[in-house]
Motif scaffolding. Structure first.
Motif, PDB file in Angstrom:
ATOM      1  N   ILE A   5       0.864  -0.963  -0.089  1.00  0.00           N
ATOM      2  CA  ILE A   5       0.098  -0.011   0.025  1.00  0.00           C
ATOM      3  C   ILE A   5       0.824   1.162  -0.071  1.00  0.00           C
ATOM      4  N   ASP A   6       0.599   2.248  -0.791  1.00  0.00           N
ATOM      5  CA  ASP A   6       1.037   3.532  -0.993  1.00  0.00           C
ATOM      6  C   ASP A   6       0.774   4.523   0.002  1.00  0.00           C
ATOM      7  N   VAL A   7      -0.723   4.432  -0.143  1.00  0.00           N
ATOM      8  CA  VAL A   7      -1.279   5.541   0.475  1.00  0.00           C
ATOM      9  C   VAL A   7      -2.696   5.022   1.348  1.00  0.00           C
ATOM     10  N   VAL A   8      -2.768   5.611   2.423  1.00  0.00           N
ATOM     11  CA  VAL A   8      -4.148   5.356   3.193  1.00  0.00           C
ATOM     12  C   VAL A   8      -5.091   6.479   2.885  1.00  0.00           C
ATOM     13  N   LYS A   9      -6.210   6.219   2.883  1.00  0.00           N
ATOM     14  CA  LYS A   9      -7.147   7.381   2.777  1.00  0.00           C
ATOM     15  C   LYS A   9      -8.357   6.937   3.813  1.00  0.00           C
ATOM     16  N   THR A  10      -8.550   7.877   4.715  1.00  0.00           N
ATOM     17  CA  THR A  10      -9.532   7.557   5.620  1.00  0.00           C
ATOM     18  C   THR A  10     -10.905   8.495   5.180  1.00  0.00           C
ATOM     19  N   GLY A  11     -12.067   7.570   5.353  1.00  0.00           N
ATOM     20  CA  GLY A  11     -13.227   8.306   5.399  1.00  0.00           C
ATOM     21  C   GLY A  11     -14.205   8.402   6.650  1.00  0.00           C
ATOM     22  N   MET A  12     -15.316   7.611   6.727  1.00  0.00           N
ATOM     23  CA  MET A  12     -16.045   7.520   7.921  1.00  0.00           C
ATOM     24  C   MET A  12     -15.408   6.844   9.013  1.00  0.00           C
ATOM     25  N   LEU A  13     -14.909   7.279  10.061  1.00  0.00           N
ATOM     26  CA  LEU A  13     -14.201   6.819  11.017  1.00  0.00           C
ATOM     27  C   LEU A  13     -15.049   7.000  12.458  1.00  0.00           C
ATOM     28  N   PRO A  14     -15.920   6.027  12.670  1.00  0.00           N
ATOM     29  CA  PRO A  14     -17.222   6.261  13.466  1.00  0.00           C
ATOM     30  C   PRO A  14     -16.970   6.350  14.862  1.00  0.00           C
ATOM     31  N   SER A  15     -15.892   5.978  15.377  1.00  0.00           N
ATOM     32  CA  SER A  15     -15.579   5.743  17.000  1.00  0.00           C
ATOM     33  C   SER A  15     -13.963   6.250  17.297  1.00  0.00           C
ATOM     34  N   PRO A  16     -14.165   6.577  18.339  1.00  0.00           N
ATOM     35  CA  PRO A  16     -12.585   6.947  18.854  1.00  0.00           C
ATOM     36  C   PRO A  16     -11.631   5.550  18.806  1.00  0.00           C
ATOM     37  N   GLU A  17     -12.171   4.397  19.090  1.00  0.00           N
ATOM     38  CA  GLU A  17     -11.565   3.140  19.141  1.00  0.00           C
ATOM     39  C   GLU A  17     -11.264   2.754  17.769  1.00  0.00           C
ATOM     40  N   ILE A  18     -11.931   2.866  16.738  1.00  0.00           N
ATOM     41  CA  ILE A  18     -11.614   2.587  15.370  1.00  0.00           C
ATOM     42  C   ILE A  18     -10.261   3.674  15.124  1.00  0.00           C
ATOM     43  N   VAL A  19     -10.467   4.905  15.321  1.00  0.00           N
ATOM     44  CA  VAL A  19      -9.480   5.689  15.148  1.00  0.00           C
ATOM     45  C   VAL A  19      -8.171   4.871  15.572  1.00  0.00           C
ATOM     46  N   ASP A  20      -8.384   4.561  16.965  1.00  0.00           N
ATOM     47  CA  ASP A  20      -7.056   4.059  17.698  1.00  0.00           C
ATOM     48  C   ASP A  20      -6.782   2.753  17.170  1.00  0.00           C
ATOM     49  N   VAL A  21      -7.357   1.956  16.679  1.00  0.00           N
ATOM     50  CA  VAL A  21      -6.894   0.699  15.675  1.00  0.00           C
ATOM     51  C   VAL A  21      -6.297   1.278  14.441  1.00  0.00           C
ATOM     52  N   LEU A  22      -6.810   2.389  14.176  1.00  0.00           N
ATOM     53  CA  LEU A  22      -6.081   2.667  12.513  1.00  0.00           C
ATOM     54  C   LEU A  22      -4.645   3.138  12.850  1.00  0.00           C
ATOM     55  N   LEU A  23      -4.430   3.954  14.059  1.00  0.00           N
ATOM     56  CA  LEU A  23      -3.352   4.486  14.306  1.00  0.00           C
ATOM     57  C   LEU A  23      -2.226   3.535  14.831  1.00  0.00           C
ATOM     58  N   GLN A  24      -2.822   2.485  15.524  1.00  0.00           N
ATOM     59  CA  GLN A  24      -1.795   1.651  15.765  1.00  0.00           C
ATOM     60  C   GLN A  24      -1.470   0.574  14.613  1.00  0.00           C
ATOM     61  N   SER A  25      -2.150   0.424  13.709  1.00  0.00           N
ATOM     62  CA  SER A  25      -1.711  -0.435  12.417  1.00  0.00           C
ATOM     63  C   SER A  25      -0.810   0.621  11.659  1.00  0.00           C
ATOM     64  N   LEU A  26      -1.199   1.936  11.453  1.00  0.00           N
ATOM     65  CA  LEU A  26      -0.295   2.563  10.706  1.00  0.00           C
ATOM     66  C   LEU A  26       1.322   2.768  11.352  1.00  0.00           C
ATOM     67  N   SER A  27       1.390   2.592  12.678  1.00  0.00           N
ATOM     68  CA  SER A  27       2.608   2.674  13.191  1.00  0.00           C
ATOM     69  C   SER A  27       3.415   1.513  12.996  1.00  0.00           C
ATOM     70  N   GLU A  28       2.678   0.237  13.018  1.00  0.00           N
ATOM     71  CA  GLU A  28       3.088  -0.974  12.676  1.00  0.00           C
ATOM     72  C   GLU A  28       3.436  -1.122  11.050  1.00  0.00           C
ATOM     73  N   TYR A  29       2.795  -0.480  10.288  1.00  0.00           N
ATOM     74  CA  TYR A  29       2.828  -0.506   8.737  1.00  0.00           C
ATOM     75  C   TYR A  29       2.863   0.711   8.289  1.00  0.00           C
ATOM     76  N   PRO A  30       3.944   1.435   8.248  1.00  0.00           N
ATOM     77  CA  PRO A  30       3.831   2.862   7.864  1.00  0.00           C
ATOM     78  C   PRO A  30       3.739   3.019   6.097  1.00  0.00           C
ATOM     79  N   VAL A  31       3.041   3.841   5.683  1.00  0.00           N
ATOM     80  CA  VAL A  31       2.788   4.003   4.290  1.00  0.00           C
ATOM     81  C   VAL A  31       3.364   5.419   4.030  1.00  0.00           C
ATOM     82  N   ARG A  32       3.254   5.527   2.794  1.00  0.00           N
ATOM     83  CA  ARG A  32       3.945   6.818   2.206  1.00  0.00           C
ATOM     84  C   ARG A  32       2.990   8.111   2.367  1.00  0.00           C
ATOM     85  N   ALA A  33       1.811   8.027   2.319  1.00  0.00           N
ATOM     86  CA  ALA A  33       1.098   9.257   2.659  1.00  0.00           C
ATOM     87  C   ALA A  33      -0.451   8.610   3.240  1.00  0.00           C
TER      88      ALA A  33
END
Ligand SMILES: Cc1ncc(COP(=O)(O)OP(=O)(O)O)c(N)n1
Ligand SMILES: Cc1ncsc1CCOP(=O)(O)O
Ligand SMILES: [Mg+2]
Length: 523
Positions: free
Chosen positions: A101-129
């Motif tokens: 994956i080059d770029v992650v695009k986010t749309g509907m992130l309906p809860s803080p818990e979902i934002v949290d898991v996204l941030l955790q995944s991004l720190s584990e698997y960094p992308v270009r943008a």
């Protein structure tokens, strides 16, 4: 995840996989890839479904991580079902640990818990943008992410975003404190305050601004503002515009564009898609979707990449003038674009071929990075060699049908016309636009018959093609040209009004303002 100044470093797993793939066979091709982390729209106008369509239309592979499933149609959102954060996390892991994956695009992130898991995944698997479209409310007014997500957005998501793309309501919600955004000046101020929260770039979308004839978006890179104008398109089919814009930005970034270029291309894509789909009927409600695959369906594929509104302020260079003012073509082009030129033509009648080609290549690079098309006057060979966006030819240059066969279906071809007959022929031959003039007397082109405003009107009326007026046009008379009020007259092309001047930037800005004002008056 740290926010990187440009390209993020690849995780070890990705590097290892790519290395083994490239050693397997030389002919393997890396495909630009985006993952959208968003909600599903059962009506398929917005959300995950729109994101996949946009990326596909732009030639980019799109994976999907679903955060919520909505029951939705053209009447609105009937109900929403959130996915458990653990399951969103599973999807992220599946995609990010395998695909490149080059770029992650986010749309509907309906809860803080979902934002949290996204941030955790991004720190584990960094992308270009990371492109963040802070979706909060649907077109129909249904809340898709409530105020509970605001603090995690402000404190953790925005600081790692490369770009955020709020509309004015979302921008106001993110800023809090009862901020009101109702003018372009307030959009600029909001963009700056949002930038202070950490994203590298901010695009505040002004589509919902009251009393504006144009659709104006404000882009801020931390230093400079750009106002991106486009005509407002009247249609019910606007559902999914925000998702489309953000996904198109993500797709262009994945292909390697810089941010400003990606944003301009995305805005153009949305405008073209809206325009193309303005009359389609899907569903019986008030929020119709639009058609992302216009390029595949348009009968005349030739005109699919050309946006006639780009003819608004058409800057045509002149080697003698650049020499006189001691500036290079490249500097002249840069200043014209900065001042608001919407398309550039290199008209270098005296340049040696080798030198012209080198300059043209540099100009292609500058124009491309600014999302502005570059055409070459007369010289089809130079256009091919520098991969310009097209060519402008006159009645005594190479015939348009032959230029078309040499350049192929996707390049832009303009042709000069003074008469009705020439205008008819331009359409038959496959031109994309007409340059018509000299409207007024000019010293720039010798022995050129002046056709006046009446001649210009005649050419406009004779053709379905968009027309740009040329010849003796400047700040003092541009308004009189636009006032002929022909719908296919899209702008003015100027040489001396920009380039036979001490400061190209100042003149371009002034002329752009004059044109904008005359357009506003007509609406
Ligand atoms: C936008 C635009 N319109 C007309 C012309 C004139 O082209 P042509 O008639 O071929 O004359 P030269 O520019 O080649 O002298 C133009 N260049 N651009
Ligand atoms: C190239 C050309 N074609 C018709 S008039 C003209 C010259 C326009 O130059 P200026 O904008 O300086 O009058
Ligand atoms: Mg010519």
């Amino acid at each position: 995840m740290q926010s990187l100044g440009g390209i993020r470093s690849w995780p070890a797993t990705y590097r290892a996989t790519t290395a083994s793939m490239t050693t397997t066979t030389e002919s393997m091709r890396k495909v630009a890839q985006v993952v959208t982390v968003a909600g599903s729209d059962s009506g398929a106008g917005a959300g995950i479904q729109a994101d996949i369509k946009v990326c596909s239309a732009r030639g980019v592979y799109c994976a999907s991580v679903i955060t919520a499933v909505t029951a939705q149609n053209t009447h609105g959102v009937q109900s929403v079902h959130l996915l458990p954060p653990e399951f969103v996390s599973e999807q992220l892991k599946s995609v990010l640990s395998d695909l490149q994956i080059d770029v992650v695009k986010t749309g509907m992130l309906p809860s803080p818990e979902i934002v949290d898991v996204l941030l955790q995944s991004l720190s584990e698997y960094p992308v270009r943008a990371l492109v963040v479209d802070p979706v909060m409310v649907s077109t129909s007014g249904h809340v898709l992410a409530g105020s509970s997500i605001l603090s995690i957005f402000r404190e953790r998501l925005l600081p790692v975003a490369d770009i955020i793309t709020p509309n004015v309501k979302e921008a106001a919600a993110l800023l809090g404190g009862g901020v009101r955004i109702q003018t372009v000046a307030q959009m600029r101020s909001a963009a700056k305050s949002l930038h202070d929260m950490g994203p590298r770039f901010v695009l505040v979308k002004g589509g919902d601004l009251p009393d504006s004839s144009d659709s104006v978006d404000v882009y801020f890179d931390g230093k400079e503002f750009h106002e991106l104008h486009s005509p407002r398109i009247t249609t019910r089919n606007t559902h999914g515009t925000g998702c489309t814009l953000a996904s198109c930005i993500a797709a262009e970034l994945a292909k390697g564009s810089n941010m400003l270029s990606a944003v301009k291309v995305a805005k153009r894509f949305v405008d073209s898609a809206l325009n193309y789909s303005k009359d389609i009927v899907i569903g019986s409600g008030m929020q119709g979707p639009f058609d992302h695959f216009l390029r595949l369906k348009k009968k005349d594929l030739r005109q699919s990449t050309f946006n006639p509104d780009d003819l608004f302020l058409y800057a045509v260079t002149d080697s003698r003038m650049n020499k006189k003012w001691n500036r290079s073509i490249v500097d002249a082009v840069k200043a014209a674009i900065e001042g608001g030129a919407t398309i550039i033509q290199l008209r270098e009648k005296e340049a040696e071929t080798r030198e012209f080609l080198e300059e043209a290549k540099s100009c292609v690079e500058i124009c491309r990075s600014n999302g502005v098309c570059l055409l070459i006057n007369d010289r089809v060979d130079i256009a091919l060699a520098c991969d310009a966006d097209g060519v402008h030819v006159g009645q005594s240059d190479m015939p348009v049908d032959l230029v078309r066969s040499l350049l192929g279906p996707d390049k832009i071809i303009g042709v000069s016309c003074k008469t009705e007959e020439q205008a008819h022929q331009a359409w038959k031959d496959g031109a994309d636009y007409i340059g018509s003039g000299g409207v007024f007397p000019t010293n720039t082109k010798a022995n050129n018959r002046t056709i006046g405003l009446d001649g210009l009107k005649e050419v406009c009326k004779a053709s379905k093609l968009p027309v740009v007026a040329i010849g003796g046009i400047g700040i003092s008379n541009a308004e009189s040209v636009m006032r002929i009020d022909e719908p296919n007259l899209k702008g003015v092309a100027v040489v001396s009004a920009l380039f036979d001047q001490q400061c190209v930037l100042t003149q371009a800005k002034k002329l752009h303002k004059t044109l904008r004002e005359s357009k506003r008056e007509q609406q």
